[in-house]
Design a protein around this motif. Structure first.
Motif, mmCIF file in Angstrom:
data_model
loop_
_atom_site.group_PDB
_atom_site.id
_atom_site.type_symbol
_atom_site.label_atom_id
_atom_site.label_comp_id
_atom_site.label_asym_id
_atom_site.label_seq_id
_atom_site.Cartn_x
_atom_site.Cartn_y
_atom_site.Cartn_z
ATOM 1 N N TRP A 1 -23.764 -25.815 -10.411
ATOM 2 C CA TRP A 1 -22.717 -26.481 -9.622
ATOM 3 C C TRP A 1 -22.107 -25.521 -8.599
ATOM 4 O O TRP A 1 -21.860 -25.897 -7.455
ATOM 5 N N GLU A 2 -21.867 -24.273 -9.003
ATOM 6 C CA GLU A 2 -21.317 -23.286 -8.073
ATOM 7 C C GLU A 2 -22.298 -22.994 -6.931
ATOM 8 O O GLU A 2 -21.884 -22.817 -5.777
ATOM 9 N N LYS A 3 -23.588 -22.975 -7.223
ATOM 10 C CA LYS A 3 -24.588 -22.752 -6.174
ATOM 11 C C LYS A 3 -24.608 -23.920 -5.190
ATOM 12 O O LYS A 3 -24.726 -23.732 -3.964
ATOM 13 N N GLU A 4 -24.474 -25.125 -5.716
ATOM 14 C CA GLU A 4 -24.452 -26.307 -4.848
ATOM 15 C C GLU A 4 -23.229 -26.312 -3.947
ATOM 16 O O GLU A 4 -23.319 -26.628 -2.747
ATOM 17 N N GLN A 5 -22.079 -25.949 -4.508
ATOM 18 C CA GLN A 5 -20.857 -25.889 -3.698
ATOM 19 C C GLN A 5 -20.948 -24.809 -2.628
ATOM 20 O O GLN A 5 -20.444 -24.975 -1.509
ATOM 21 N N LYS A 6 -21.593 -23.718 -2.933
ATOM 22 C CA LYS A 6 -21.755 -22.647 -1.955
ATOM 23 C C LYS A 6 -22.662 -23.080 -0.808
ATOM 24 O O LYS A 6 -22.426 -22.743 0.364
ATOM 25 N N GLU A 7 -23.700 -23.864 -1.099
ATOM 26 C CA GLU A 7 -24.594 -24.361 -0.051
ATOM 27 C C GLU A 7 -23.883 -25.371 0.842
ATOM 28 O O GLU A 7 -24.119 -25.412 2.064
ATOM 29 N N LEU A 8 -23.007 -26.182 0.254
ATOM 30 C CA LEU A 8 -22.296 -27.181 1.053
ATOM 31 C C LEU A 8 -21.291 -26.542 2.008
ATOM 32 O O LEU A 8 -21.000 -27.098 3.067
ATOM 33 N N LYS A 9 -20.767 -25.390 1.635
ATOM 34 C CA LYS A 9 -19.779 -24.728 2.488
ATOM 35 C C LYS A 9 -20.415 -23.949 3.641
ATOM 36 O O LYS A 9 -19.718 -23.514 4.546
ATOM 37 N N LYS A 10 -21.727 -23.777 3.613
ATOM 38 C CA LYS A 10 -22.389 -23.026 4.679
ATOM 39 C C LYS A 10 -22.384 -23.826 5.980
ATOM 40 O O LYS A 10 -22.437 -25.066 5.972
ATOM 41 N N LYS A 11 -22.340 -23.128 7.073
ATOM 42 C CA LYS A 11 -22.416 -23.777 8.382
ATOM 43 C C LYS A 11 -23.868 -24.113 8.710
ATOM 44 O O LYS A 11 -24.803 -23.501 8.215
ATOM 45 N N ALA A 12 -24.040 -25.114 9.608
ATOM 46 C CA ALA A 12 -25.378 -25.516 10.005
ATOM 47 C C ALA A 12 -26.035 -24.410 10.822
ATOM 48 O O ALA A 12 -25.410 -23.805 11.704
ATOM 49 N N ILE A 13 -27.287 -24.134 10.529
ATOM 50 C CA ILE A 13 -28.017 -23.068 11.202
ATOM 51 C C ILE A 13 -28.799 -23.671 12.373
ATOM 52 O O ILE A 13 -29.553 -24.643 12.204
ATOM 53 N N SER A 14 -28.617 -23.166 13.577
ATOM 54 C CA SER A 14 -29.341 -23.620 14.768
ATOM 55 C C SER A 14 -30.202 -22.473 15.293
ATOM 56 O O SER A 14 -29.734 -21.338 15.390
ATOM 57 N N GLN A 15 -31.427 -22.823 15.664
ATOM 58 C CA GLN A 15 -32.333 -21.796 16.152
ATOM 59 C C GLN A 15 -31.912 -21.264 17.525
ATOM 60 O O GLN A 15 -32.080 -20.094 17.817
ATOM 61 N N LEU A 16 -31.374 -22.140 18.381
ATOM 62 C CA LEU A 16 -30.925 -21.731 19.705
ATOM 63 C C LEU A 16 -29.420 -21.849 19.797
ATOM 64 O O LEU A 16 -28.819 -22.725 19.147
ATOM 65 N N PRO A 17 -28.748 -21.039 20.559
ATOM 66 C CA PRO A 17 -27.294 -21.170 20.708
ATOM 67 C C PRO A 17 -26.933 -22.469 21.406
ATOM 68 O O PRO A 17 -27.643 -22.948 22.294
ATOM 69 N N ASN A 18 -25.823 -23.029 20.988
ATOM 70 C CA ASN A 18 -25.369 -24.307 21.545
ATOM 71 C C ASN A 18 -24.661 -24.055 22.881
ATOM 72 O O ASN A 18 -23.449 -24.184 23.007
#
Length: 289
Positions: free
Chosen positions: A259-276
């Protein structure tokens, strides 16, 4: 020159200034061998407050049948367990207050594991929240610590097998140790079997236990032997000895970590290959190396 000897009674009187002590055998027998008479009083043997250990054990039995001392063990003597402090208790009962214990148990019953800051309603209708640190959670969750005796092996040989069984179910690890090519496998299997027996005494389900941590270390005092070589040279052969330590835990810990691993993944920001950002250069149809 004549020398006169004074009587012993007069000598004692002149030295001490008092009459000498005199007592007969009859008086000593009446006063229980006390030369001071009524000054001291000998206590009778029946008024002793302390008795021998054997007498106290013998008095524990019934009057009709004799008490068998050999049958007294740590498992069947509750008073001895309370005195020594070996009565099995969970970490929750030892470390938490009664109110925190109720909140913790209600939280585990509600979620299957403990969740921090999760509102819980007790049987009295009151709502509480409890927050614990990571170190406190590890201490409160049911676990077992196992340690072996002196084993004839080396770190390198033992680590190969210990990495193999790490994270495995206890019963499965015992089976793997019995049929593994490494000799250390059978020793680890015996150690885990002792953990299964202790789990039954603590009221834990041995089928659900898994190996959370397992490691080995030097046991010290390695035996040395002379290694003869050619041309009159010799070397020293070291016979290594190690010990194995293991920590067994229940699925409650596995659920909390997942559960702690799942919560940590949800808090991560979306990763984009190119800058927005807007493109400030002209795209061409081919690459320039």
């Amino acid at each position: 020159m004549s020398v006169r000897f004074r009587p012993l009674a007069l000598l004692k009187r002149s030295v001490f200034g008092a009459r000498p002590f005199s007592s007969s055998s009859a008086v000593l027998q009446e006063k229980s061998s006390s030369i001071f008479g009524d000054v001291t009083e000998v206590q009778p043997e029946n008024n002793r407050s302390k008795r021998d250990f054997s007498d106290s054990l013998q008095s524990m039995g019934n009057a009709d049948e004799e008490f068998d001392v050999s049958k007294v063990t740590l498992n069947n003597d509750t008073k001895l367990q309370e005195f020594i402090g070996h009565t099995p208790k969970s970490a929750v009962a030892k470390l938490l207050t009664p109110l925190k214990q109720q909140i913790y148990e209600a939280n585990v019953k509600q979620n299957g594991f403990f969740k921090n800051n999760e509102p819980v309603t007790l049987t009295t209708g009151e709502k509480y929240k409890l927050k614990l640190s990571a170190r406190e959670l590890e201490a409160l969750e049911p676990s077992m610590y196992l340690k072996s005796f002196r084993l004839k092996s080396s770190w390198k040989k033992a680590t190969i097998f210990l990495r193999f069984v790490s994270g495995m179910n206890v019963n499965e690890a015992i089976t793997q140790g019995q049929f593994h090519s490494k000799k250390i496998g059978k020793e680890v299997s015996k150690l885990l079997q002792e953990g299964v027996e202790e789990a039954h005494q603590l009221g834990l389900d041995a089928k659900e236990l898994y190996i959370s941590q397992i490691w080995c270390g030097s046991d010290g005092m390695w035996r040395k032997r002379v290694d003869p070589k050619g041309r009159g040279r010799t070397g020293i052969i070291h016979h290594p000895y190690i010990h194995v330590r293991a920590v067994l835990k229940t699925p409650q810990t596995q659920k909390r970590l997942a559960w702690e691993k799942e919560q940590k993944e949800l808090k991560k920001k979306a990763i984009s290959q190119l800058p927005n950002e807007k493109l400030r250069f002209k795209l061409e149809g081919h690459y320039k190396w």
